[in-house]
Design a protein around this motif. Sequence first.
Motif, PDB file in Angstrom:
ATOM      1  N   SER A   1       0.791  -3.653 -39.575  1.00 49.38           N
ATOM      2  CA  SER A   1       0.882  -2.210 -39.394  1.00 49.38           C
ATOM      3  C   SER A   1       1.190  -1.899 -37.927  1.00 49.38           C
ATOM      4  O   SER A   1       0.562  -2.472 -37.025  1.00 49.38           O
ATOM      5  N   PRO A   2       2.133  -1.023 -37.636  1.00 51.43           N
ATOM      6  CA  PRO A   2       2.478  -0.724 -36.242  1.00 51.43           C
ATOM      7  C   PRO A   2       1.336   0.001 -35.522  1.00 51.43           C
ATOM      8  O   PRO A   2       0.524   0.675 -36.142  1.00 51.43           O
ATOM      9  N   GLY A   3       1.285  -0.180 -34.213  1.00 51.63           N
ATOM     10  CA  GLY A   3       0.245   0.486 -33.426  1.00 51.63           C
ATOM     11  C   GLY A   3      -0.871  -0.473 -33.039  1.00 51.63           C
ATOM     12  O   GLY A   3      -0.713  -1.692 -33.058  1.00 51.63           O
ATOM     13  N   ALA A   4      -2.012   0.116 -32.676  1.00 47.80           N
ATOM     14  CA  ALA A   4      -3.156  -0.676 -32.204  1.00 47.80           C
ATOM     15  C   ALA A   4      -3.622  -1.650 -33.276  1.00 47.80           C
ATOM     16  O   ALA A   4      -3.602  -1.343 -34.471  1.00 47.80           O
ATOM     17  N   GLY A   5      -4.071  -2.833 -32.814  1.00 46.88           N
ATOM     18  CA  GLY A   5      -4.522  -3.860 -33.745  1.00 46.88           C
ATOM     19  C   GLY A   5      -5.886  -4.392 -33.400  1.00 46.88           C
ATOM     20  O   GLY A   5      -6.731  -3.676 -32.847  1.00 46.88           O
ATOM     21  N   ALA A   6      -6.117  -5.674 -33.685  1.00 45.54           N
ATOM     22  CA  ALA A   6      -7.450  -6.271 -33.579  1.00 45.54           C
ATOM     23  C   ALA A   6      -8.024  -6.181 -32.173  1.00 45.54           C
ATOM     24  O   ALA A   6      -9.189  -5.815 -31.990  1.00 45.54           O
ATOM     25  N   GLY A   7      -7.237  -6.522 -31.147  1.00 44.94           N
ATOM     26  CA  GLY A   7      -7.748  -6.506 -29.780  1.00 44.94           C
ATOM     27  C   GLY A   7      -8.201  -5.133 -29.340  1.00 44.94           C
ATOM     28  O   GLY A   7      -9.288  -4.975 -28.767  1.00 44.94           O
ATOM     29  N   SER A   8      -7.382  -4.138 -29.610  1.00 46.31           N
ATOM     30  CA  SER A   8      -7.724  -2.766 -29.221  1.00 46.31           C
ATOM     31  C   SER A   8      -8.971  -2.277 -29.946  1.00 46.31           C
ATOM     32  O   SER A   8      -9.832  -1.620 -29.355  1.00 46.31           O
ATOM     33  N   TYR A   9      -9.079  -2.609 -31.216  1.00 49.47           N
ATOM     34  CA  TYR A   9     -10.231  -2.142 -31.983  1.00 49.47           C
ATOM     35  C   TYR A   9     -11.495  -2.915 -31.638  1.00 49.47           C
ATOM     36  O   TYR A   9     -12.604  -2.397 -31.791  1.00 49.47           O
ATOM     37  N   TYR A  10     -11.350  -4.154 -31.158  1.00 60.77           N
ATOM     38  CA  TYR A  10     -12.531  -4.868 -30.644  1.00 60.77           C
ATOM     39  C   TYR A  10     -13.065  -4.147 -29.408  1.00 60.77           C
ATOM     40  O   TYR A  10     -14.279  -3.934 -29.271  1.00 60.77           O
ATOM     41  N   LEU A  11     -12.175  -3.757 -28.502  1.00 61.42           N
ATOM     42  CA  LEU A  11     -12.596  -3.026 -27.304  1.00 61.42           C
ATOM     43  C   LEU A  11     -13.198  -1.665 -27.688  1.00 61.42           C
ATOM     44  O   LEU A  11     -14.145  -1.204 -27.050  1.00 61.42           O
ATOM     45  N   LEU A  12     -12.639  -1.034 -28.722  1.00 60.18           N
ATOM     46  CA  LEU A  12     -13.218   0.218 -29.201  1.00 60.18           C
ATOM     47  C   LEU A  12     -14.643  -0.016 -29.694  1.00 60.18           C
ATOM     48  O   LEU A  12     -15.556   0.769 -29.395  1.00 60.18           O
ATOM     49  N   ALA A  13     -14.848  -1.092 -30.465  1.00 67.36           N
ATOM     50  CA  ALA A  13     -16.186  -1.412 -30.975  1.00 67.36           C
ATOM     51  C   ALA A  13     -17.165  -1.651 -29.835  1.00 67.36           C
ATOM     52  O   ALA A  13     -18.309  -1.176 -29.865  1.00 67.36           O
ATOM     53  N   VAL A  14     -16.716  -2.378 -28.810  1.00 66.80           N
ATOM     54  CA  VAL A  14     -17.566  -2.639 -27.646  1.00 66.80           C
ATOM     55  C   VAL A  14     -17.916  -1.322 -26.948  1.00 66.80           C
ATOM     56  O   VAL A  14     -19.065  -1.097 -26.556  1.00 66.80           O
ATOM     57  N   GLY A  15     -16.933  -0.447 -26.788  1.00 66.60           N
ATOM     58  CA  GLY A  15     -17.187   0.839 -26.154  1.00 66.60           C
ATOM     59  C   GLY A  15     -18.151   1.713 -26.940  1.00 66.60           C
ATOM     60  O   GLY A  15     -19.045   2.349 -26.365  1.00 66.60           O
ATOM     61  N   MET A  16     -17.983   1.746 -28.260  1.00 66.69           N
ATOM     62  CA  MET A  16     -18.906   2.502 -29.113  1.00 66.69           C
ATOM     63  C   MET A  16     -20.324   1.956 -28.980  1.00 66.69           C
ATOM     64  O   MET A  16     -21.298   2.722 -28.867  1.00 66.69           O
ATOM     65  N   HIS A  17     -20.433   0.639 -28.996  1.00 61.39           N
ATOM     66  CA  HIS A  17     -21.743  -0.027 -28.902  1.00 61.39           C
ATOM     67  C   HIS A  17     -22.397   0.282 -27.560  1.00 61.39           C
ATOM     68  O   HIS A  17     -23.590   0.616 -27.488  1.00 61.39           O
ATOM     69  N   ALA A  18     -21.621   0.186 -26.482  1.00 63.63           N
ATOM     70  CA  ALA A  18     -22.162   0.451 -25.150  1.00 63.63           C
ATOM     71  C   ALA A  18     -22.610   1.909 -25.014  1.00 63.63           C
ATOM     72  O   ALA A  18     -23.664   2.200 -24.440  1.00 63.63           O
ATOM     73  N   GLY A  19     -21.821   2.826 -25.551  1.00 67.56           N
ATOM     74  CA  GLY A  19     -22.193   4.232 -25.489  1.00 67.56           C
ATOM     75  C   GLY A  19     -23.479   4.523 -26.245  1.00 67.56           C
ATOM     76  O   GLY A  19     -24.346   5.270 -25.769  1.00 67.56           O
ATOM     77  N   PHE A  20     -23.596   3.914 -27.422  1.00 67.32           N
ATOM     78  CA  PHE A  20     -24.820   4.074 -28.202  1.00 67.32           C
ATOM     79  C   PHE A  20     -26.022   3.502 -27.457  1.00 67.32           C
ATOM     80  O   PHE A  20     -27.089   4.116 -27.395  1.00 67.32           O
ATOM     81  N   ASN A  21     -25.847   2.299 -26.891  1.00 65.62           N
ATOM     82  CA  ASN A  21     -26.939   1.674 -26.142  1.00 65.62           C
ATOM     83  C   ASN A  21     -27.375   2.535 -24.960  1.00 65.62           C
ATOM     84  O   ASN A  21     -28.564   2.592 -24.620  1.00 65.62           O
ATOM     85  N   ALA A  22     -26.416   3.179 -24.317  1.00 64.76           N
ATOM     86  CA  ALA A  22     -26.751   4.048 -23.188  1.00 64.76           C
ATOM     87  C   ALA A  22     -27.646   5.196 -23.650  1.00 64.76           C
ATOM     88  O   ALA A  22     -28.641   5.533 -22.995  1.00 64.76           O
ATOM     89  N   LEU A  23     -27.308   5.788 -24.793  1.00 64.95           N
ATOM     90  CA  LEU A  23     -28.133   6.882 -25.325  1.00 64.95           C
ATOM     91  C   LEU A  23     -29.518   6.369 -25.736  1.00 64.95           C
ATOM     92  O   LEU A  23     -30.534   7.010 -25.455  1.00 64.95           O
ATOM     93  N   ALA A  24     -29.541   5.215 -26.393  1.00 64.93           N
ATOM     94  CA  ALA A  24     -30.805   4.679 -26.898  1.00 64.93           C
ATOM     95  C   ALA A  24     -31.724   4.197 -25.775  1.00 64.93           C
ATOM     96  O   ALA A  24     -32.928   4.020 -26.003  1.00 64.93           O
ATOM     97  N   SER A  25     -31.166   3.986 -24.586  1.00 65.35           N
ATOM     98  CA  SER A  25     -31.950   3.429 -23.482  1.00 65.35           C
ATOM     99  C   SER A  25     -32.244   4.446 -22.385  1.00 65.35           C
ATOM    100  O   SER A  25     -32.596   4.064 -21.269  1.00 65.35           O
ATOM    101  N   VAL A  26     -32.096   5.715 -22.696  1.00 66.89           N
ATOM    102  CA  VAL A  26     -32.298   6.750 -21.680  1.00 66.89           C
ATOM    103  C   VAL A  26     -33.686   6.660 -21.049  1.00 66.89           C
ATOM    104  O   VAL A  26     -33.847   6.798 -19.828  1.00 66.89           O
ATOM    105  N   ALA A  27     -34.714   6.415 -21.865  1.00 70.11           N
ATOM    106  CA  ALA A  27     -36.084   6.342 -21.329  1.00 70.11           C
ATOM    107  C   ALA A  27     -36.212   5.211 -20.308  1.00 70.11           C
ATOM    108  O   ALA A  27     -36.845   5.375 -19.256  1.00 70.11           O
ATOM    109  N   ILE A  28     -35.593   4.068 -20.603  1.00 66.02           N
ATOM    110  CA  ILE A  28     -35.649   2.927 -19.682  1.00 66.02           C
ATOM    111  C   ILE A  28     -34.940   3.270 -18.380  1.00 66.02           C
ATOM    112  O   ILE A  28     -35.455   3.035 -17.276  1.00 66.02           O
TER     113      ILE A  28
END
Length: 278
Positions: free
Chosen positions: A189-216
């Motif tokens: 399929s044309p456009g973004a593929g596995a590498g780009s979506y891996y980085l997206l997953a990492v970014g989503m995970h990091a953003g969530f962790n930042a919210l979940a760790s506010v108290a720390i």
Amino acid sequence: MSTTADALDLVILVLTSLVPALIYLAWIRRTERYQQEAWGPVLSAFAYGALFATITAAVLEGIIVGLGNAVSQTYPGPEFIFLNSNSSVGVFFLVLLVAPLVEEALKASGVVGNSARLRVIADGPVFGASVGLGFGFFETFLYGLGAYFVGGLAAGITLIIVRSVSSVVLHGSTTGMFGYGYARSKFGSPGAGAGSYYLLAVGMHAGFNALASVAIFLGLLGFSGVTVDVASLLALLAAIGFAFWAIEHVRDVIQSSDYPALLKGSIRYQPRPPAKKS
């Protein structure tokens, strides 16, 4: 406490962790309406995330933390302080970079391992979410078990419930998005593929962790009392909202990929024009 009571508590913790994850799994699987994946491969992907990915991630992260601490002690200069897990910068480094990179890579391996089972693009996010939900289930169980040893059964169940509506959903979402990108690459399929979506997953995970760790983070910065309590509650609600928005987006890409006519700008079938007479 008797051995029987301990065993019963363990069963309760396992079921409290497992049932929500399986409900999410059934929800994701049913999203693919036209070429729905069989239960066997989906549960196999779930088990891969629960056992191999979770345990391997814990081992690797432990090794990375240990090596980082050793380097920061051997070379105590400020340029290596981020490797010290006991420092404020080290906590940020671990939560926002190391954990997302390692965990998303290991969950992604579960999607790649099921490459032969992908028949259409929609199968990618289904398998990805399956692996991620398995990871989220077992990780949540381990956290709940730790809380149980410290504060008893009620503490363990409470933590599991909170993580079941936040972290478990998030893990399913991030790997679901990687699965979508991987399937796009597999089927050309044309456009973004596995590498780009891996980085997206990492970014989503990091953003969530930042919210979940506010108290720390606030504690490390010297804040305390009501400020931390209110900020932590708001951050938790934001993290839950983000996780469910993300899983709904995964369901959207499953539906559009399962039935491509739902995609904006999709190329609909057109009959071949009749040949011109010579």
